[in-house]
Design an enzyme around this catalytic site. Structure first.
Site: not given
Ligand SMILES: Nc1ncnc2c1ncn2[C@@H]1O[C@H](COP(=O)(O)OP(=O)(O)OP(=O)(O)O)[C@@H](O)[C@H]1O
Ligand SMILES: CCCCCCCCCCCCC/C=C/[C@@H](O)[C@H](CO)NC(=O)CCCCC
Ligand SMILES: [Ca+2]
Length: 501
Positions: A110, A144, A168-169, A212, A282, A460
């Site tokens: 969530p 988490a 997300g990832d 994200s 962020r 992470e």
């Molecule tokens: N109920 C919860 N409360 C707090 N954290 C949680 C919960 N469930 C999962 N998480 C943690 O939240 C973190 C981020 O989650 P998630 O990857 O879904 O989103 P994000 O970081 O915004 O997206 P992305 O990874 O695509 O950038 C994960 O490391 C996960 O372990």
């Molecule tokens: C000055 C302008 C410059 C623009 C540059 C853009 C370059 C983007 C390259 C794309 C990289 C994506 C890598 C993905 C990483 C994911 O495993 C990880 C978890 O979701 N996300 C981030 O670490 C968050 C990564 C966020 C990337 C911006």
């Protein structure tokens, strides 16, 4: 593939639907309308008179840019028996599709992305699962690692055909860790041994994007759209993917499926984690800040090039389909290569890492399931040049065609920072404290760059700077997969996707 080519629709046109893309079929009571998904549907008067019996087929419609949508088409006929026969035949055909899941275990984060996971699931995904007669057990995570620990120890996996991750990832990574660790434990595999072969797990993981970056979803499906992903899950699509194992001193740290990034992406992530309240923005804030700090890190990268492969990271083609090597016999022929230097970024992309911010990704030609990772070394350069490199990720220009950037397709690699990291420093970092002592310690040449960064492992933070990484192709199938377009397939895969490590 069997096709149902039907006679007359309500608009008097013919319509062809592939059985593999039918989601559901429902009989309609034309005379008085039908209670269908809680809505009463009115039939056009002309058709109703001419063809008093009807049934509706819900199917996958391919929309724009890899997007899938659920569409309905209603077929009318003269005889009730014929209509029933059609409905029954279609149901039988659907039942015969064994790759489709019937029972799913769903975990919702969530707090991922814009904190919309629950709403996305309830409004966009659950109705489609109901339509396709898929039963679900839904768990909204409370903290988490809730999903990881539940999958690793408690979940009754035998009851399900797959698990679904709404997040997300990072959330996907949690679920990979839960499932993979459980499978290794059940099969007596020692995860701490970097050379140990992993036992594939039988369950697939579907991703409903609600994070994200959502790069794992984007790079496999072609888009981060919850409805598209739900439809891929329903029709039973599968996509194997590479999983890298990360070790430090013969101790298992984590698995990685997308990015392992030291320097720029590690620092950016460390900064952005303190700004989670900003949501996906962020990354823009911390990315800009990290770009301005322009820290570089000294160390040694050793890697084992993948010598038996057909493609290179500089290929112009894109892979969003499984790609399996034909032979793995020569892989150690080339031996290890060693590169020492000062790096702004060391990135290992096991898949393209395409995401909405960079639709072609960090390594556009990386393959999803070839047992290799693309190791990208960005050496110390001016801020201006680094900006040019970064901006090329968002345009058609080649981000590797720069003198300070090199890319290698590798099976394994190691990184050792120039300055040793003490256990106390590691403990401090693991406890999340900022390390002032690291700034310029034992680092006479520079007055501003810290000695260590952290690794960004699929979003992470890993506090260890020295790591050893092995990339193994596993048959860990995602339940979702993008639409295969001919131009995206690098080479046809001659083997089925499933093969043992
Ligand atoms: N109920 C919860 N409360 C707090 N954290 C949680 C919960 N469930 C999962 N998480 C943690 O939240 C973190 C981020 O989650 P998630 O990857 O879904 O989103 P994000 O970081 O915004 O997206 P992305 O990874 O695509 O950038 C994960 O490391 C996960 O372990
Ligand atoms: C000055 C302008 C410059 C623009 C540059 C853009 C370059 C983007 C390259 C794309 C990289 C994506 C890598 C993905 C990483 C994911 O495993 C990880 C978890 O979701 N996300 C981030 O670490 C968050 C990564 C966020 C990337 C911006
Ligand atoms: Ca790969």
């Amino acid at each position: 593939m069997s096709w149902l080519t039907f006679f007359i629709t309500s608009h008097g046109t013919s319509h062809g639907v592939s059985v593999s893309e039918i989601l559901a079929v429902r009989e309609l009571d034309v005379d008085c309308g039908t209670k269908d998904d809680g809505r009463w549907q009115k039939m056009p008067q002309k058709s109703t008179e001419a063809y008093p019996y009807a049934f509706t087929v819900s199917y996958v419609e391919r929309a724009w840019q890899h997007r899938w949508r659920c569409s309905d088409v209603t077929f009318h006929c003269l005889e009730g028996a014929l209509c029933q026969q059609w409905v029954q035949t279609i149901r039988e055909q659907l039942t015969a599709l064994t790759s489709r899941p019937k029972h799913l275990l769903v975990y919702i984060n969530p707090y991922g992305g814009k904190q919309q996971g629950e709403r996305i699931y309830e409004q966009k995904v659950a109705p489609l699962f109901t339509l396709a007669s898929i039963s679900t057990h839904v768990i909204v995570t409370e903290h988490a690692n809730h999903a990881r620990d539940h999958l690793r120890t408690e979940a009754e996996l035998k009851k399900y055909d797959g698990v679904v991750c709404v997040g997300g990832d990072g959330m996907f990574s949690e679920m990979v860790h839960g499932l993979v660790s459980r499978t290794q434990r059940d099969n007596g595999v020692d995860q701490n041994s970097p050379e140990e072969k992993l036992v594939p797990c039988t369950l697939r993981i579907g991703i409903i994007p609600a994070g994200s970056t959502d790069c794992i979803c984007y790079a496999t499906v072609g888009i981060n759209d919850p409805v598209t992903s739900a439809l891929h899950i329903i029709v039973g699509d599968a996509q194997p993917m590479d999983v890298c194992s990360v070790h430090h001193n013969n101790t298992f740290l984590r698995y990685s499926v997308s990015l392992l990034g030291y320097g720029f992406y590690g620092d950016m992530l460390a900064d952005s984690e303190r700004k989670r309240w900003m949501g996906p923005a962020r990354y823009d804030f911390s990315g800009f800040k990290t770009f301005l700090t322009h820290h570089y890190y000294e160390g040694t990268v050793s890697f084992l090039p993948a010598t038996d492969i057909l493609g290179t990271p500089r290929d112009k083609t894109r892979c969003r389909a499984g790609y399996v090597l034909l032979q793995r016999t020569m892989e150690y022929k080339g031996g290890w290569r060693v590169i020492r230097g000062k790096f702004l970024a060391i990135n290992a992309a096991s898949m393209s890492c395409a995401c909405p911010r960079s639709p072609k990704g960090l390594s556009p030609a990386a393959h999803l399931a070839d047992g290799t990772t693309d190791l990208i070394l960005v050496r110390k350069c001016s801020r201006f040049n680094f900006l040019r490199h970064l901006l090329r990720h968002t345009s058609k220009y080649d981000q590797f065609d720069m003198t300070f950037v090199e890319v290698h397709r590798v099976r394994r690699f190691r990184f050792t920072p120039r300055y040793c990291q003490s256990d106390s420093e590691l403990d401090l970092r693991e406890n999340g404290k900022r390390l002032f002592s690291q700034i310029c310690r034992d680092h006479p040449a520079c007055s501003c760059s810290p000695a260590y960064s952290s690794w960004n492992c699929d979003g992470e933070i890993l506090p260890h700077a020295a790591i050893e990484v092995g990339c193994v192709t596993t048959p860990y199938n995602l339940l979702c997969k993008y639409t295969v377009h001919s131009e995206s397939i690098q080479t046809p895969s001659l083997f089925p996707h499933f093969f043992t490590l």
